[in-house]
Scaffold this motif. Structure first.
Motif, short mmCIF file in Angstrom:
data_model
loop_
_atom_site.label_atom_id
_atom_site.label_comp_id
_atom_site.label_asym_id
_atom_site.label_seq_id
_atom_site.Cartn_x
_atom_site.Cartn_y
_atom_site.Cartn_z
N GLU A 127 60.03 30.02 -16.08
CA GLU A 127 59.77 31.47 -16.06
C GLU A 127 61.09 32.25 -16.01
OE1 GLU A 127 56.64 32.43 -16.71
OE2 GLU A 127 56.39 30.25 -16.72
N ALA A 128 62.11 31.65 -15.42
CA ALA A 128 63.42 32.32 -15.34
C ALA A 128 64.23 32.12 -16.62
CB ALA A 128 64.19 31.79 -14.13
N GLY A 129 63.64 31.42 -17.60
CA GLY A 129 64.33 31.24 -18.88
C GLY A 129 65.30 30.07 -18.92
N VAL A 130 65.22 29.18 -17.95
CA VAL A 130 66.13 28.02 -17.94
C VAL A 130 65.71 27.03 -19.02
CG1 VAL A 130 66.92 26.05 -16.57
CG2 VAL A 130 66.60 28.28 -15.46
N THR A 131 66.69 26.53 -19.76
CA THR A 131 66.37 25.56 -20.82
C THR A 131 67.00 24.19 -20.60
OG1 THR A 131 68.26 26.23 -22.16
CG2 THR A 131 66.16 27.38 -22.57
N ARG A 132 68.15 24.17 -19.91
CA ARG A 132 68.82 22.89 -19.70
C ARG A 132 69.56 22.91 -18.35
NH1 ARG A 132 73.28 19.65 -23.42
NH2 ARG A 132 73.04 17.70 -22.27
N ALA A 133 69.13 22.04 -17.45
CA ALA A 133 69.66 22.09 -16.08
C ALA A 133 70.24 20.75 -15.67
CB ALA A 133 68.55 22.49 -15.11
N LEU A 134 71.18 20.82 -14.73
CA LEU A 134 71.69 19.62 -14.08
C LEU A 134 70.91 19.39 -12.80
CD1 LEU A 134 75.50 20.14 -14.61
CD2 LEU A 134 74.18 18.12 -15.30
N ALA A 135 70.73 18.12 -12.44
CA ALA A 135 70.02 17.79 -11.20
C ALA A 135 70.97 17.09 -10.24
CB ALA A 135 68.83 16.89 -11.51
N LEU A 136 71.02 17.61 -9.00
CA LEU A 136 71.77 16.94 -7.93
C LEU A 136 70.74 16.36 -6.97
CD1 LEU A 136 74.70 16.65 -6.46
CD2 LEU A 136 73.59 18.16 -4.82
N VAL A 137 70.77 15.04 -6.81
CA VAL A 137 69.84 14.37 -5.90
C VAL A 137 70.53 14.19 -4.55
CG1 VAL A 137 68.62 12.19 -5.51
CG2 VAL A 137 68.57 13.25 -7.77
N THR A 138 69.79 14.44 -3.46
CA THR A 138 70.39 14.34 -2.11
C THR A 138 70.44 12.89 -1.61
OG1 THR A 138 68.26 14.76 -1.08
CG2 THR A 138 69.72 16.65 -1.40
N SER A 139 70.75 11.99 -2.52
CA SER A 139 70.91 10.58 -2.21
C SER A 139 72.10 10.12 -3.03
CB SER A 139 69.64 9.84 -2.61
OG SER A 139 69.89 8.47 -2.76
N ALA A 140 73.10 9.53 -2.35
CA ALA A 140 74.39 9.30 -3.00
C ALA A 140 74.49 7.96 -3.72
CB ALA A 140 75.50 9.41 -1.96
N TYR A 141 73.56 7.07 -3.47
CA TYR A 141 73.72 5.67 -3.88
C TYR A 141 72.65 5.21 -4.88
CZ TYR A 141 76.44 5.74 0.46
OH TYR A 141 77.35 6.04 1.46
N SER A 142 72.91 4.04 -5.47
CA SER A 142 71.95 3.43 -6.40
C SER A 142 70.93 2.59 -5.63
CB SER A 142 72.67 2.46 -7.34
OG SER A 142 73.60 3.13 -8.15
N SER A 143 69.66 2.80 -5.95
CA SER A 143 68.58 1.90 -5.51
C SER A 143 67.31 2.47 -6.14
CB SER A 143 68.41 1.86 -3.99
OG SER A 143 67.83 3.05 -3.50
N TYR A 144 66.23 1.70 -6.13
CA TYR A 144 64.99 2.29 -6.63
C TYR A 144 64.64 3.54 -5.83
CZ TYR A 144 60.23 3.33 -7.67
OH TYR A 144 59.11 4.02 -7.99
N SER A 145 64.64 3.42 -4.48
CA SER A 145 64.25 4.57 -3.63
C SER A 145 65.20 5.75 -3.76
CB SER A 145 64.20 4.15 -2.16
OG SER A 145 63.15 3.26 -1.93
N GLY A 146 66.48 5.48 -3.97
CA GLY A 146 67.47 6.55 -3.95
C GLY A 146 67.82 7.08 -5.33
N CYS A 147 67.36 6.41 -6.39
CA CYS A 147 67.71 6.90 -7.73
C CYS A 147 66.52 6.86 -8.68
CB CYS A 147 68.90 6.13 -8.29
SG CYS A 147 69.46 6.81 -9.85
N ARG A 148 66.08 5.64 -9.08
CA ARG A 148 65.06 5.62 -10.12
C ARG A 148 63.76 6.31 -9.70
NH1 ARG A 148 63.72 2.95 -15.09
NH2 ARG A 148 65.68 1.79 -15.01
N GLN A 149 63.40 6.21 -8.42
CA GLN A 149 62.16 6.87 -8.01
C GLN A 149 62.26 8.39 -8.20
OE1 GLN A 149 60.84 5.83 -4.03
NE2 GLN A 149 58.71 6.25 -4.56
N TYR A 150 63.45 8.94 -7.94
CA TYR A 150 63.67 10.35 -8.22
C TYR A 150 63.54 10.62 -9.72
CZ TYR A 150 65.29 11.31 -3.45
OH TYR A 150 65.35 11.47 -2.10
N ARG A 151 64.11 9.72 -10.54
CA ARG A 151 64.04 9.89 -12.00
C ARG A 151 62.61 9.80 -12.50
NH1 ARG A 151 67.16 5.25 -13.99
NH2 ARG A 151 66.27 6.05 -15.93
N GLU A 152 61.82 8.92 -11.89
CA GLU A 152 60.39 8.82 -12.27
C GLU A 152 59.65 10.08 -11.88
OE1 GLU A 152 59.87 3.95 -11.67
OE2 GLU A 152 58.92 5.34 -10.28
N ASN A 153 59.93 10.59 -10.69
CA ASN A 153 59.25 11.81 -10.25
C ASN A 153 59.67 13.02 -11.09
OD1 ASN A 153 59.01 10.99 -6.69
ND2 ASN A 153 57.84 10.28 -8.42
#
Ligand code: HT9
Ligand code: FE2
Length: 359
Positions: free
Chosen positions: A102-128
């Motif tokens: 609605e604000a007209g955003v077309t391409r955004a960066l995502a910062l996840v509040t988890s610094a490390y690699s793991s299913y719970s800390g990375c891919r699960q965020y990517r799936e969601n």
């Protein structure tokens, strides 16, 4: 003027948490949907939340981070709106994507509040993120910022926090104490699947701990003995999770007649429930029970260096997307990938659609 093109927004992506007692059970249902977590563990975790009035600190911490990032970007002349969405509680990712569209955003960066690699800390965020984008027609394109565990803006506040916590110990323990670096336990199988080559979760934490130990030595002239230890184990008892548990570790230090311990929560970017319950409540009680001097180091929170790191990562990635070669701030090891390699941090329950990766 620092240039965030081709991006027109930043999305802060977090876990979410309950804000009142009635939220606790529905929140836990969201988190554990389809997971093999015993009821007894859920009741126990529910009690942790009720013990704090049914309110997790995590949302207020994200509100504070959001304001701090906005302030830092504005002060640096970076014209970029910042949004916030969670995996497991309001504001949910899909609702935020609607707001962004609605604000007209077309391409955004995502910062996840988890610094490390793991299913719970990375891919699960990517799936969601993939799930939320699928729910919202016209949602912006999303790119995830690289893992920042080895960025100076994450490490430097941790070094100062460790020094400050050491200063809280009684005189004799200050010199001869141990450092216990703490993160969230995960199943050993999840660690084995972390990162493109496996075991990245433990390897990245060990790199951070070793770097903090080195920098503390530079400041104090003393190399503190240290260990990587874990909190918040869940799941059925027959499934192996990363060990040792922080409480068992503290007991072991007492048995070895160590003079005191500083607990450094390197696995958390702010004082999540795991920090205020598992460390400040439970581990502190263990330390008192066994008579071990104990101090807990602060998390990054809204430390200005951590907040400035977000701007640095945004401008770095934007420049790369514009085809420029940029120097990437990093303290140790190579900077993490921008796009997760295929198969990285595999879902233990089989492949699902995920954003920001080769698969
Ligand atoms: C690696 C990791 C992080 C760090 C990365 C990141 O930050 O995302 C993290 C963060 C968090 N975990 C949180 C809360 C919970 N995690 C649970 C369950 C689980 N976590 C796991 C791992 C992680 N979790 C795993 C392998 C499980 C088992 C079930 C599953 O495979 O998913 C459960 C269910 C009950 C229980 O089992 O404890 C709860 C309530 C909160 C909110 C805290 C607050 O309110 O302040 C936060 C930030
Ligand atoms: Fe968790």
């Amino acid at each position: 003027m620092p240039d965030p093109t081709p991006y027109d927004a930043l999305l802060l992506v977090s876990f979410g948490g309950p804000e009142k007692p009635e939220d606790v059970v529905p929140f836990l249902r969201n988190v554990t949907a389809g997971k093999d977590i015993p009821d007894a563990r859920l009741e126990e975790v529910g009690e942790h939340y009720y013990g704090f009035g049914g309110r997790s600190p995590i949302n207020d911490q994200n509100r504070a981070l959001l304001e701090a990032i906005r302030g830092d970007l504005a002060a640096s002349g970076v014209d970029l709106p910042v949004f916030w969405g969670n995996r497991n509680w309001d504001p949910y990712l899909a609702d935020t994507l609607v707001e962004m569209r609605e604000a007209g955003v077309t391409r955004a960066l995502a910062l996840v509040t988890s610094a490390y690699s793991s299913y719970s800390g990375c891919r699960q965020y990517r799936e969601n993120l993939a799930g939320a984008v699928a729910e919202v027609p016209g949602a912006p394109q999303l790119d995830k910022l690289r893992h920042y565990y080895n960025h100076p803006g994450f490490i430097e506040p941790m070094v100062d926090a460790t020094l400050a916590a050491l200063a809280e110990l009684p005189e004799d323990a200050r010199r001869s104490g141990h450092l216990a670096f703490v993160t969230h336990s995960i199943p050993t199988s999840m660690d084995a699947a972390s990162g493109p080559e496996g075991h990245a979760y433990v390897a990245q934490h060990r790199l951070v701990a070793a770097e903090v130990v080195d920098r503390v030595r530079e400041e104090t002239g003393h190399r503190y003995p240290w260990e990587l230890v874990f909190c918040s184990r869940s799941g059925p008892p027959h499934v192996p999770w990363l060990e040792p548990d922080v409480n068992d570790h503290l007991r072991g230090l007492r048995d070895a007649e160590v003079a005191g311990a500083v607990v450094v929560p390197i696995g958390f970017v702010s004082d999540h429930m795991e920090v205020i319950y598992d460390l400040d409540t439970e581990a502190r009680a263990t330390a008192e029970e066994i008579g071990l001097p104990f101090a807990r180091a602060a998390t990054a929170g809204v430390d200005p260096r951590f907040v400035a790191m977000v701007r640095d990562l945004v401008l770095e990635r934007a420049a790369q997307e514009r085809g420029q070669v940029v120097e990437q701030a990093v303290v140790s090891g190579p900077p993490s990938w921008n796009v997760c390699p295929a198969g990285c941090c595999a879902n233990p329950r089989g492949p699902r659609p995920a954003l920001c990766g080769q698969d």
